[in-house]
Design a protein around this motif. Structure first.
Motif, PDB file in Angstrom:
ATOM      1  N   GLU A 290       0.835  -1.218   0.000  1.00 56.58           N
ATOM      2  CA  GLU A 290       0.000   0.000   0.000  1.00 56.58           C
ATOM      3  C   GLU A 290       0.861   1.255   0.000  1.00 56.58           C
ATOM      4  OE1 GLU A 290      -2.157  -0.983   3.445  1.00 56.58           O
ATOM      5  OE2 GLU A 290      -3.698  -2.130   2.383  1.00 56.58           O
ATOM      6  N   LEU A 291       1.986   1.244   0.716  1.00 54.07           N
ATOM      7  CA  LEU A 291       2.889   2.389   0.701  1.00 54.07           C
ATOM      8  C   LEU A 291       3.443   2.634  -0.694  1.00 54.07           C
ATOM      9  CD1 LEU A 291       4.987   1.918   3.986  1.00 54.07           C
ATOM     10  CD2 LEU A 291       3.374   3.749   3.497  1.00 54.07           C
ATOM     11  N   LEU A 292       3.876   1.561  -1.356  1.00 56.30           N
ATOM     12  CA  LEU A 292       4.424   1.684  -2.705  1.00 56.30           C
ATOM     13  C   LEU A 292       3.361   2.172  -3.685  1.00 56.30           C
ATOM     14  CD1 LEU A 292       6.571  -1.596  -2.832  1.00 56.30           C
ATOM     15  CD2 LEU A 292       7.427   0.754  -2.695  1.00 56.30           C
ATOM     16  N   ALA A 293       2.159   1.617  -3.571  1.00 57.39           N
ATOM     17  CA  ALA A 293       1.073   2.024  -4.476  1.00 57.39           C
ATOM     18  C   ALA A 293       0.735   3.493  -4.288  1.00 57.39           C
ATOM     19  CB  ALA A 293      -0.152   1.149  -4.228  1.00 57.39           C
ATOM     20  N   ARG A 294       0.684   3.924  -3.032  1.00 56.73           N
ATOM     21  CA  ARG A 294       0.316   5.307  -2.745  1.00 56.73           C
ATOM     22  C   ARG A 294       1.378   6.270  -3.260  1.00 56.73           C
ATOM     23  NH1 ARG A 294      -0.547   5.109   3.006  1.00 56.73           N
ATOM     24  NH2 ARG A 294      -2.134   3.630   2.359  1.00 56.73           N
ATOM     25  N   HIS A 295       2.659   5.880  -3.155  1.00 53.85           N
ATOM     26  CA  HIS A 295       3.742   6.770  -3.554  1.00 53.85           C
ATOM     27  C   HIS A 295       3.896   6.852  -5.065  1.00 53.85           C
ATOM     28  CE1 HIS A 295       7.586   8.913  -2.938  1.00 53.85           C
ATOM     29  NE2 HIS A 295       7.987   8.251  -4.018  1.00 53.85           N
ATOM     30  N   PHE A 296       3.849   5.682  -5.738  1.00 54.49           N
ATOM     31  CA  PHE A 296       4.147   5.674  -7.180  1.00 54.49           C
ATOM     32  C   PHE A 296       2.892   5.734  -8.058  1.00 54.49           C
ATOM     33  CE2 PHE A 296       7.990   3.761  -5.334  1.00 54.49           C
ATOM     34  CZ  PHE A 296       8.949   4.578  -5.913  1.00 54.49           C
ATOM     35  N   GLY A 297       1.785   5.241  -7.560  1.00 54.10           N
ATOM     36  CA  GLY A 297       0.548   5.346  -8.319  1.00 54.10           C
ATOM     37  C   GLY A 297       0.349   4.296  -9.382  1.00 54.10           C
ATOM     38  N   SER A 298       1.409   3.646  -9.838  1.00 52.42           N
ATOM     39  CA  SER A 298       1.285   2.603 -10.861  1.00 52.42           C
ATOM     40  C   SER A 298       2.493   1.686 -10.805  1.00 52.42           C
ATOM     41  CB  SER A 298       1.174   3.210 -12.260  1.00 52.42           C
ATOM     42  OG  SER A 298       2.413   3.783 -12.658  1.00 52.42           O
ATOM     43  N   ILE A 299       2.311   0.463 -11.304  1.00 52.30           N
ATOM     44  CA  ILE A 299       3.444  -0.471 -11.380  1.00 52.30           C
ATOM     45  C   ILE A 299       4.485   0.069 -12.346  1.00 52.30           C
ATOM     46  CG2 ILE A 299       4.127  -2.723 -12.313  1.00 52.30           C
ATOM     47  CD1 ILE A 299       1.845  -3.991 -10.907  1.00 52.30           C
ATOM     48  N   GLU A 300       4.046   0.719 -13.429  1.00 56.54           N
ATOM     49  CA  GLU A 300       4.982   1.240 -14.420  1.00 56.54           C
ATOM     50  C   GLU A 300       5.940   2.252 -13.786  1.00 56.54           C
ATOM     51  OE1 GLU A 300       1.651  -0.625 -16.308  1.00 56.54           O
ATOM     52  OE2 GLU A 300       1.715   0.960 -14.791  1.00 56.54           O
ATOM     53  N   ALA A 301       5.391   3.116 -12.934  1.00 54.31           N
ATOM     54  CA  ALA A 301       6.243   4.106 -12.269  1.00 54.31           C
ATOM     55  C   ALA A 301       7.189   3.440 -11.268  1.00 54.31           C
ATOM     56  CB  ALA A 301       5.377   5.143 -11.562  1.00 54.31           C
ATOM     57  N   LEU A 302       6.712   2.411 -10.611  1.00 53.54           N
ATOM     58  CA  LEU A 302       7.555   1.684  -9.670  1.00 53.54           C
ATOM     59  C   LEU A 302       8.699   0.987 -10.385  1.00 53.54           C
ATOM     60  CD1 LEU A 302       8.172   0.554  -6.853  1.00 53.54           C
ATOM     61  CD2 LEU A 302       6.434  -1.197  -7.227  1.00 53.54           C
ATOM     62  N   ILE A 303       8.409   0.411 -11.557  1.00 56.46           N
ATOM     63  CA  ILE A 303       9.453  -0.272 -12.331  1.00 56.46           C
ATOM     64  C   ILE A 303      10.546   0.715 -12.746  1.00 56.46           C
ATOM     65  CG2 ILE A 303       9.928  -1.463 -14.518  1.00 56.46           C
ATOM     66  CD1 ILE A 303       7.141  -2.745 -14.257  1.00 56.46           C
ATOM     67  N   GLU A 304      10.160   1.929 -13.087  1.00 55.66           N
ATOM     68  CA  GLU A 304      11.115   2.936 -13.552  1.00 55.66           C
ATOM     69  C   GLU A 304      11.919   3.552 -12.411  1.00 55.66           C
ATOM     70  OE1 GLU A 304      11.874   3.694 -16.677  1.00 55.66           O
ATOM     71  OE2 GLU A 304      10.487   2.092 -17.298  1.00 55.66           O
ATOM     72  N   ALA A 305      11.431   3.456 -11.187  1.00 56.56           N
ATOM     73  CA  ALA A 305      12.106   4.095 -10.051  1.00 56.56           C
ATOM     74  C   ALA A 305      13.423   3.392  -9.733  1.00 56.56           C
ATOM     75  CB  ALA A 305      11.201   4.078  -8.827  1.00 56.56           C
TER      76      ALA A 305
ATOM     77  N   GLY B   7       9.194   4.148   5.903  1.00 54.31           N
ATOM     78  CA  GLY B   7       8.683   2.813   6.180  1.00 54.31           C
ATOM     79  C   GLY B   7       9.172   1.758   5.209  1.00 54.31           C
ATOM     80  N   ILE B   8      10.017   2.124   4.238  1.00 55.09           N
ATOM     81  CA  ILE B   8      10.500   1.143   3.247  1.00 55.09           C
ATOM     82  C   ILE B   8      11.934   0.725   3.568  1.00 55.09           C
ATOM     83  CG2 ILE B   8      10.946   0.682   0.810  1.00 55.09           C
ATOM     84  CD1 ILE B   8       8.018   0.817   1.449  1.00 55.09           C
ATOM     85  N   GLY B   9      12.919   1.507   3.168  1.00 58.27           N
ATOM     86  CA  GLY B   9      14.305   1.170   3.480  1.00 58.27           C
ATOM     87  C   GLY B   9      15.001   0.382   2.379  1.00 58.27           C
ATOM     88  N   PRO B  10      16.321   0.221   2.491  1.00 55.41           N
ATOM     89  CA  PRO B  10      17.130  -0.378   1.422  1.00 55.41           C
ATOM     90  C   PRO B  10      16.850  -1.853   1.164  1.00 55.41           C
ATOM     91  CG  PRO B  10      18.473   0.050   3.377  1.00 55.41           C
ATOM     92  CD  PRO B  10      17.161   0.719   3.604  1.00 55.41           C
ATOM     93  N   LYS B  11      16.516  -2.643   2.203  1.00 51.32           N
ATOM     94  CA  LYS B  11      16.280  -4.075   1.990  1.00 51.32           C
ATOM     95  C   LYS B  11      15.079  -4.294   1.074  1.00 51.32           C
ATOM     96  CE  LYS B  11      16.602  -6.899   5.497  1.00 51.32           C
ATOM     97  NZ  LYS B  11      16.268  -7.662   6.739  1.00 51.32           N
ATOM     98  N   ILE B  12      13.973  -3.611   1.344  1.00 54.44           N
ATOM     99  CA  ILE B  12      12.775  -3.749   0.515  1.00 54.44           C
ATOM    100  C   ILE B  12      13.039  -3.187  -0.870  1.00 54.44           C
ATOM    101  CG2 ILE B  12      10.364  -3.028   0.267  1.00 54.44           C
ATOM    102  CD1 ILE B  12      10.192  -2.974   3.323  1.00 54.44           C
ATOM    103  N   ALA B  13      13.752  -2.053  -0.939  1.00 56.67           N
ATOM    104  CA  ALA B  13      14.056  -1.449  -2.239  1.00 56.67           C
ATOM    105  C   ALA B  13      14.856  -2.398  -3.110  1.00 56.67           C
ATOM    106  CB  ALA B  13      14.820  -0.139  -2.032  1.00 56.67           C
ATOM    107  N   SER B  14      15.853  -3.069  -2.519  1.00 57.82           N
ATOM    108  CA  SER B  14      16.696  -3.998  -3.273  1.00 57.82           C
ATOM    109  C   SER B  14      15.892  -5.180  -3.806  1.00 57.82           C
ATOM    110  CB  SER B  14      17.834  -4.503  -2.385  1.00 57.82           C
ATOM    111  OG  SER B  14      18.590  -5.495  -3.042  1.00 57.82           O
TER     112      SER B  14
END
Length: 752
Positions: free
Chosen positions: A590-605, A615-622
């Protein structure tokens, strides 16, 4: 074998192997169970809490499930680390700490029985130095040379307590948690060497106390010959064998049908009494004589040792002859013989100071390592498994053992073709100790983990700082079943009617190979699936005959098709959770969805942008970037998008539906009044489940976390709240009850 002595309340776990659901067990394929990461920077309070959780988890696996995951030695290391922390920080001791109580669990399968007196554990000595340290403490407390010791074999069985009144058997209970055990009276009656009536001579020796109730304690075990016959029968009937005699004895005694127990050929060795006063004896050796006279089965290998040197000799003799016994032992129990001196020494919070269990090292054998195979677990972890020539160790034949991970292989320097030493950790779990380097063949090469998954051929990844190597492909067949079930589960896409059985049928029929295939299914394909059951009789009106296969059918198929279609409109946060990205749970999705708004934007980040979200951090980002770097995963996402599954943050309609499903006001949810607040739920709730409460809080904009930290805004606590409540108090975090929770959900306001 020289005569030895016997054992008072069986030492800690007669462990075999375990999983109470929880994070500690999810990655057991990645590293040895009970393994802990570096603790140098972990505050003592956090480490103590983690150790208590691990000890409780593994004790539950051992006592309640008869299915341990770690060896006695690993368990003892965790316990000793906790003891050391509590010695250095007495303020961290809690009443429920494993150091303050006897290990064990009471299941709900049998009626509970409260013991006449507490059944204590016995502390362990893992080597001669620790045994000598205990002997020195006893000699120092009582005076050098003033103590005589009894030495008894430590039977690897299941602790029991038998109650007699006026010499007649009354009832029997398992050891349980030391205070309360399980009523196994009917099953104990089937064991031939348990007397239903004590001898006249033994009762007469009790004098005026003959009518008093007494509780005799000992061990139920299965002889090795009986164990071999039991497993031979299981093999002939196509049933899985028991892992070892201890497991077989525990499982046999806990049968609902006493007739099954009677067929299992169990035996006992008795060695203790809740209160020795009624039998008028003054020492352990004298008490063992009374037990024999009364008609109990008492181990003959008992010795009176007048000095520490004689104790050493007995232990050495027992270790040398353990293989010739018809029952399993895993050590020697040494006790101060005199009951008067025992009383002077007393007890710690969980064990007597007058007894110690000297634990034997595991039995070792040599064999040849023929191959290292890779298993792909349900979470994608690649686990190397040693395949070696079969060898008999500690009562059973083994031919394979996990090597856990590449770090473990490199540490032990194990190579294919090596002559290796194997044992059973804790006499239970097969383990490769290491190679015999003098016998290594020229040209033997260090083992290399594959760079591609053996199940699907896709590249594997290793997260920074992690020992596990994983396959993160959505189309990996080794992970397929669990990924599909996760996708349709209630917290994810919530597809009602699709469970494990139907998923198996869909996979077997070749209709589903990844999550996107769910949305290509037709009602006709689902209806035609064979359930695996047949009609028991002919029904002419339905056009079926006895023996015809039962199909899923149109009614059920139409419902499932509708559910799949409805799941396409689930919000993006659920979709991200359903994909099974490592470390991405419902709240993170839900945090990722709220921040990026779409999977496409998340893929590009990039990783930095993802890790920068509160609430995310490097482990989840990796792990998130790793997941989206796999081409096969992107292909599945493309097919999901084409099928109409939402890959963008939901519209007002989706938010409204989520609010309604969570039982909160749609208008209030659109205002997101709890945004920026983090809640933690602990204990039980009366009016809704914790998942339902969490969903309602999230619908109002809050974040729900699984653990308490400095970032936690409020803790919602119900009955049964445990360590999270304690940690909240230590951090000064406000704790609210269920009534306040309901007020928050109704108004969107927090008064605390």
């Amino acid at each position: 074998m020289a005569k030895l002595v016997n054992q008072a309340a069986s030492c800690k776990p007669d462990r075999s192997d375990g999983r109470m659901p929880g994070e500690a067990s999810k990655d057991s394929t990645a590293q040895p169970a009970g393994h802990m990461t570096s603790t140098a920077a972990v505050p003592p309070a956090e480490r103590a809490e983690e150790l208590r959780r691990l000890l409780d988890y593994h004790a539950y696996r051992y006592y309640a499930l008869d299915a341990p995951e770690i060896s006695d030695a690993q368990f003892d290391r965790l316990l000793r680390e906790l003891q050391q922390i509590e010695v250095e920080h007495p303020d961290l001791i809690t009443p429920d700490s494993y150091t303050q109580r006897v290990g064990g669990f009471v299941s709900g399968q049998f009626a509970p029985i409260t013991h006449m007196a507490r059944m204590y554990s016995i502390d362990d000595a893992m080597d001669l130095d620790e045994l000598d340290a205990w002997l020195d403490r006893v000699e120092s407390a009582l005076g050098a040379g003033s103590a005589v010791y009894t030495c008894e074999l430590k039977i690897d069985g299941l602790g029991v307590a038998l109650t007699y009144r006026s010499g007649k058997f009354v009832r029997a209970a398992t050891r349980g948690d030391g205070y309360v055990g399980e009523d196994v009276s009917r099953n104990i009656r089937t064991i031939a060497d348990v007397p239903m009536r004590l001898s006249t001579e033994a009762v007469e020796r009790m004098g005026d106390d003959a009518s008093e109730a007494i509780e005799v304690r000992g061990e139920v075990y299965m002889p090795k010959g009986s164990f071999a016959r039991l497993n031979a029968t299981a093999d002939a009937e196509g049933r899985p064998p028991f892992a070892n005699p201890r497991n077989a004895a525990a499982g046999s005694l806990r049968q609902k049908d006493p007739a099954v127990t009677a067929r299992r050929d169990l035996s006992t060795f008795m060695y203790a009494l809740a209160d020795t006063a009624p039998v008028h004896v003054t020492s352990q050796l004298e008490f063992l004589d009374w037990l024999r006279e009364a008609g109990f089965h008492v181990n003959p290998n008992v010795a009176r040792c007048a000095s520490p040197a004689q104790v050493h000799d007995f232990c050495a003799d027992a270790l040398a002859h353990r293989g010739g016994l018809d029952y399993d032992i895993d050590g020697v129990v040494v006790k101060v013989d005199s009951f008067e001196l025992q009383e002077r020494l007393g007890f710690t919070a969980r064990a007597p100071r007058w007894a110690i269990a000297f634990k034997f090292p595991p039995e070792e054998r040599r064999t040849v390592l023929r191959e290292i195979r890779i298993q792909v677990g349900r979470t994608g972890v690649l686990t190397p498994v040693a395949q070696f020539d079969p060898v008999s160790v500690a009562g059973s034949t083994i031919a394979r053992a996990t090597l856990h991970n590449i770090d473990e292989i490199e540490r032990k320097d194990v190579r294919v073709g090596d002559t290796i030493i194997v044992h059973k950790a804790g006499d239970v779990i097969p383990e490769v100790v290491g190679p015999v380097l003098d016998l290594r063949a020229d040209g033997a090469r260090p083992y290399q983990m594959p760079d591609r998954c053996p199940a699907c051929g896709n590249p594997v990844v290793r997260e920074p700082g992690q020992v596990a190597i994983r396959c993160v492909s959505l189309d990996c067949p080794a992970q397929l079943h669990e990924r599909l079930l996760h996708w349709v589960s209630r917290g994810c896409m919530d597809v009602d009617g699709v469970g494990a059985e139907l998923v198996d049928k869909l996979v077997d029929a070749g209709l589903v190979r990844d999550v996107a295939d769910f949305y290509t299914l037709t009602s006709e394909q689902i209806a035609a699936l064979d359930t695996g059951r047949v009609y028991q009789k002919t029904v002419a009106k339905k056009g079926v005959r006895a023996g015809d296969p039962i199909l899923v059918g149109k009614t059920v198929a139409d419902k499932i098709a509708d559910e799949l279609d409805r799941s396409k409109s689930r919000p993006l946060g659920r979709v991200l959770f359903a994909l099974g990205i490592r470390h991405v749970g419902k709240s993170v999705g839900e945090l990722l969805a709220r921040h990026f708004g779409s999977i496409e934007a998340l893929i590009e980040a990039n990783e930095e942008e993802i890790a920068g979200i509160d609430g995310i951090g490097p482990k989840i980002a990796s792990s998130t970037k790793m997941f989206f770097s796999v081409p096969e995963n992107l292909q599945v996402l493309s097919r999901l998008r084409e099928a109409g599954v939402g890959t963008q943050e939901g519209s007002g309609e989706v938010e409204a539906r989520e609010a309604e499903e969570s039982g909160v006001s749609v208008e209030l949810a659109r205002q997101r009044p709890l945004e920026g607040l983090t809640f933690v739920l602990t204990g039980s709730l009366e009016h809704r489940t914790r998942d339902q409460a969490a969903a309602a809080l999230v619908a109002l904009g809050a974040r729900v976390a699984g653990s308490v930290s400095k970032r936690t805004s409020f803790v919602i606590a119900g009955p049964g709240a445990g360590s999270k409540l304690t940690k909240a108090a230590s951090l000064g975090i406000a704790v609210l009850d269920e009534r306040e929770l309901e007020r928050i959900l109704a108004t969107g306001r927090v008064s605390a």
